[in-house]
Write a protein that holds these residues in place. Structure first.
Motif, PDB file in Angstrom:
ATOM      1  N   LYS A 139      24.096 -49.374 -53.174  1.00  0.00           N
ATOM      2  CA  LYS A 139      25.113 -49.042 -52.194  1.00  0.00           C
ATOM      3  C   LYS A 139      26.439 -48.842 -52.890  1.00  0.00           C
ATOM      4  O   LYS A 139      26.817 -49.608 -53.778  1.00  0.00           O
ATOM      5  CB  LYS A 139      25.261 -50.158 -51.163  1.00  0.00           C
ATOM      6  N   ARG A 140      27.141 -47.789 -52.500  1.00  0.00           N
ATOM      7  CA  ARG A 140      28.508 -47.553 -52.984  1.00  0.00           C
ATOM      8  C   ARG A 140      29.436 -47.804 -51.808  1.00  0.00           C
ATOM      9  O   ARG A 140      29.408 -47.054 -50.827  1.00  0.00           O
ATOM     10  CB  ARG A 140      28.632 -46.127 -53.512  1.00  0.00           C
ATOM     11  N   ARG A 141      30.224 -48.827 -51.913  1.00  0.00           N
ATOM     12  CA  ARG A 141      31.037 -49.235 -50.770  1.00  0.00           C
ATOM     13  C   ARG A 141      32.079 -48.174 -50.402  1.00  0.00           C
ATOM     14  O   ARG A 141      32.607 -47.484 -51.272  1.00  0.00           O
ATOM     15  CB  ARG A 141      31.697 -50.585 -51.014  1.00  0.00           C
ATOM     16  N   ARG A 142      32.295 -48.077 -49.117  1.00  0.00           N
ATOM     17  CA  ARG A 142      33.262 -47.157 -48.516  1.00  0.00           C
ATOM     18  C   ARG A 142      32.963 -45.684 -48.821  1.00  0.00           C
ATOM     19  O   ARG A 142      33.829 -44.843 -48.686  1.00  0.00           O
ATOM     20  CB  ARG A 142      34.692 -47.497 -48.953  1.00  0.00           C
ATOM     21  N   GLN A 143      31.781 -45.368 -49.239  1.00  0.00           N
ATOM     22  CA  GLN A 143      31.443 -43.980 -49.561  1.00  0.00           C
ATOM     23  C   GLN A 143      30.336 -43.435 -48.642  1.00  0.00           C
ATOM     24  O   GLN A 143      29.906 -42.309 -48.837  1.00  0.00           O
ATOM     25  CB  GLN A 143      30.957 -43.874 -51.014  1.00  0.00           C
ATOM     26  N   ASN A 144      29.867 -44.257 -47.718  1.00  0.00           N
ATOM     27  CA  ASN A 144      28.751 -43.879 -46.851  1.00  0.00           C
ATOM     28  C   ASN A 144      27.552 -43.422 -47.690  1.00  0.00           C
ATOM     29  O   ASN A 144      26.929 -42.413 -47.405  1.00  0.00           O
ATOM     30  CB  ASN A 144      29.175 -42.785 -45.855  1.00  0.00           C
ATOM     31  N   ARG A 168      24.082 -44.921 -49.635  1.00  0.00           N
ATOM     32  CA  ARG A 168      23.150 -45.998 -49.947  1.00  0.00           C
ATOM     33  C   ARG A 168      21.754 -45.423 -50.116  1.00  0.00           C
ATOM     34  O   ARG A 168      21.386 -44.432 -49.487  1.00  0.00           O
ATOM     35  CB  ARG A 168      23.173 -47.079 -48.877  1.00  0.00           C
TER      36      ARG A 168
END
Length: 140
Positions: free
Chosen positions: A77-82, A84
């Protein structure tokens, strides 16, 4: 007596009648397999180590079942990037029972070899008998 065998890129310490789960081997349940890559064998202080393998030593085993391991989840998951990704993996594996640890170039016991040879013949006979009974039933 114990032995250290190498199969599937891994090493296992085994003894007679041990049941272990290893990477997938070709064969069906009831087949007899031999592991020729024996790294060490012995008992207590009288262990023999190979360089890299012990000459004339083999370990025989009986295949119990073919199966798949539990699911391993890989989640990124890459946070705040929508963004996963979720992937699952089930490794193929074989369960075997160690029957004998052989040294000095000895051959496997006759019961293991006879069992492997007798099973295919026993499996063929009922199939032939079944075909005969089906043919007799259709002709009536």
């Amino acid at each position: 007596m114990f032995a250290v065998i190498k199969t599937g890129g891994k090493q296992y310490r085994v003894a007679a009648n041990d049941v272990i789960t290893i990477d997938r081997l070709a064969g069906n349940a009831g087949d007899v397999v031999e592991f020729g890559q024996v790294l060490a064998f012995g008992e207590g202080d009288s262990a023999t180590f190979g360089a890299p393998f012990v000459e004339g030593a083999t370990v025989t085993a009986e295949l119990l079942e073919q199966g798949r391991a539990a699911t391993v989840i890989a989640f990124k998951k890459r946070r705040r990037q929508n963004s996963r990704r979720k992937r699952g993996q089930r490794q193929l594996e074989t369960t075997v029972r160690i029957t004998e640890i052989l040294t000095g170039g000895a051959k496997p016991a006759k019961k293991a070899a006879a069992k492997a040879a007798a099973e295919p013949e026993a499996a063929e006979k009922p199939a032939k008998a079944q075909k005969k009974t089906e043919a007799a039933g259709e002709s009536e």
